[in-house]
Design an enzyme around this catalytic site. Structure first.
Site, short mmCIF file in Angstrom:
data_model
loop_
_atom_site.label_atom_id
_atom_site.label_comp_id
_atom_site.label_asym_id
_atom_site.label_seq_id
_atom_site.Cartn_x
_atom_site.Cartn_y
_atom_site.Cartn_z
N GLY A 164 0.83 -1.20 0.00
CA GLY A 164 0.00 0.00 0.00
C GLY A 164 0.87 1.24 0.00
O GLY A 164 1.56 1.52 0.99
N GLY A 192 0.03 4.54 -0.23
CA GLY A 192 -0.66 5.80 0.03
C GLY A 192 0.20 6.67 0.94
O GLY A 192 1.41 6.48 1.05
N SER A 193 -0.43 7.61 1.62
CA SER A 193 0.34 8.56 2.43
C SER A 193 1.10 7.87 3.56
O SER A 193 2.29 8.12 3.76
CB SER A 193 -0.60 9.64 2.99
N GLY A 210 1.88 4.60 3.87
CA GLY A 210 2.87 3.68 3.33
C GLY A 210 4.12 4.39 2.84
O GLY A 210 5.25 3.97 3.14
N LYS A 236 -9.14 4.93 19.08
CA LYS A 236 -9.03 5.65 17.80
C LYS A 236 -10.36 5.66 17.06
O LYS A 236 -10.70 6.64 16.40
CB LYS A 236 -7.94 5.03 16.93
N ASN A 279 -12.21 8.82 15.32
CA ASN A 279 -12.51 8.81 13.89
C ASN A 279 -14.00 8.90 13.61
O ASN A 279 -14.42 9.51 12.62
CB ASN A 279 -11.97 7.53 13.25
N ASN A 319 -14.03 12.24 11.38
CA ASN A 319 -14.02 11.92 9.94
C ASN A 319 -15.33 12.23 9.23
O ASN A 319 -15.34 12.94 8.22
CB ASN A 319 -13.62 10.46 9.74
N SER A 327 -8.98 11.92 6.36
CA SER A 327 -8.90 11.02 5.20
C SER A 327 -10.27 10.87 4.54
O SER A 327 -10.36 10.72 3.32
CB SER A 327 -8.36 9.65 5.63
N GLU A 384 -14.14 4.91 4.22
CA GLU A 384 -14.14 3.83 5.21
C GLU A 384 -15.32 3.95 6.18
O GLU A 384 -15.27 3.39 7.28
CB GLU A 384 -12.82 3.83 5.97
#
Length: 314
Positions: free
Chosen positions: A4, A6-7, A9, A198, A202, A206, A268, A280
Site C-alpha cells: 500500500g 498511500g500517504s 505507506g 481511535k 474517527n 471523519n 482522510s 471507510e
C-alpha cells in the site's frame, strides 16, 4: 515490505529506508510502481525534502513478479509485512496475495482505520502472525512518489489476539528498527481497547469534517457542529463501552485536543469524498452501528453518518 503506497505507506517506507533498513513497496498500479522505481520517494519534513530509492512492485501476479529480474524477494519468518491499504481495498484478491506473501512465516502488521479487519484477516490467514497497529502520525501524499510528513505521532503495535505469545524476538527487532528510523513506537497487549480509542475519535471527526467540508481544527468552532460532535461522541462512547471498551474519563477533552493538534489537517474521509473515492464509513461509523446491532442498542447517529457519507460520493 509495505503493501500500500498511500500517504502512510510512503511516509513510513521513506523514513525506514533513510535509516538504512531494507524496505520494498507493493502498489496497486503499475504506473506508481514504475514512478517509484525511477524516482524513489520524495519525503518532505518541516519544509525540507529528501529522496529515497525504494524498489516497488505491483500487487497482482506474484508469479510474474518473481520470474522477472527485479529483485523481488519472498518474505520469510524474519520479515515484516505492513498492510497500509484502506479497508475499501481489503478484498478477496488482496487477501489471496497476502496469503502467498506470508506463506513462509512473515508477520503481518495491519494499519487500517475502523474495525472488523483484524477478524477478517485472522479468519482468512489462520497461520499468519497478526499484529494490529495504530498510527497517530500525520502524512499527506502529494503524488505517486511525494509525501509530506505533516505531524509527529506514535505507532502502537500489538499481537492479535493478545494471547499470542510468540514472536518476542521479532517484536524486539521491530522496535529497534523503528527507533533507528526515529519513529516513536510502543508495544501494547490491549489493542482492542486502543482500536476503540481511535475508532471513537474517527467516528466523530471523519464523517463530520467530510459532511461540512472543513479541516479538523475548524470542526468544533461552530456551535451547531459542536453540538452534533457531542451527540455523535456520546452515542459512540456508550456503544463502545457496552462492547467492553475501557473509556478514559477525559475522552471528550481528548477528542477536542486531537482537533486542535491536527487543526490544519483534512481528514482522510474528507479527502476521499473530495476525490470521489469510496470511504471507510462502513468500518468506522458502520462498524460502531454493527456493534450496536449485536448488542441490541440503537445507533441512529452512526447509522445516519454512514448513509450521509455514502450519499456524498454517489
Amino acid at each position: 515490505m509495505i503493501v500500500g503506497a498511500g500517504s502512510i505507506g510512503l511516509m513510513y517506507a521513506s523514513r525506514l529506508a533513510r535509516a538504512g533498513i531494507s524496505v520494498s513497496l507493493v502498489t496497486r498500479s503499475a504506473g506508481q510502481a514504475s514512478a517509484l522505481n525511477k524516482y524513489g520517494i520524495t519525503l518532505e519534513e518541516q519544509g525540507k525534502k529528501s529522496q529515497h530509492p525504494i524498489p516497488a512492485f505491483v500487487m497482482g501476479s506474484l508469479d510474474v513478479l518473481t520470474d522477472e529480474p527485479t529483485g523481488f524477494w519472498w518474505p520469510n519468518d524474519h520479515d515484516w509485512i505492513w498492510l497500509t491499504v484502506k479497508q475499501t481495498h481489503l478484498d478477496s484478491n488482496l487477501i489471496s496475495q497476502l496469503s502467498s506473501l506470508t506463506a513462509q512465516g512473515a508477520s503481518l502488521l495491519c494499519l487500517q482505520n475502523g474495525i472488523g479487519h483484524m477478524e477478517k484477516l485472522g479468519a482468512a490467514l489462520p497461520n499468519t502472525p497478526l499484529y494490529a497497529a495504530i498510527s497517530t502520525e500525520g502524512a499527506l501524499r502529494m503524488d505517486d512518489t511525494t509525501v509530506i510528513h505533516t505531524g509527529q505521532g506514535r505507532l502502537t503495535v500489538g499481537a492479535w489476539p493478545k494471547s499470542l505469545n510468540t514472536g518476542e524476538q521479532m517484536q524486539k527487532m521491530l522496535l529497534e528498527s523503528l527507533d533507528l528510523a526515529g519513529i516513536d513506537a510502543e508495544l501494547s497487549n490491549e489493542m482492542v481497547n486502543r482500536l476503540y480509542d481511535k475508532l471513537l475519535i474517527n467516528a466523530v471527526i471523519n464523517p463530520l469534517t467530510a459532511i461540512y467540508g472543513v479541516k479538523n481544527g475548524d470542526l468544533p468552532q461552530d456551535p451547531v457542529r459542536l453540538k452534533l460532535m457531542m451527540a455523535v461522541h456520546a452515542e459512540s462512547e456508550a456503544i463502545l463501552t457496552a462492547a467492553g471498551w475501557h473509556s478514559p474519563v477525559d475522552s471528550w477533552e481528548r477528542l477536542l485536543s486531537v482537533c486542535k493538534q491536527t487543526a490544519r489537517n483534512e481528514s482522510s474521509m474528507l479527502r476521499d469524498v473530495k476525490a470521489g473515492r469510496l470511504t471507510e464509513a462502513d468500518w468506522i461509523n458502520g462498524g460502531i452501528a454493527a456493534l450496536a446491532k449485536r448488542l441490541h442498542i440503537p445507533a441512529p447517529l452512526n447509522d445516519a453518518m454512514t448513509v450521509l457519507i455514502k450519499s456524498l460520493i454517489i
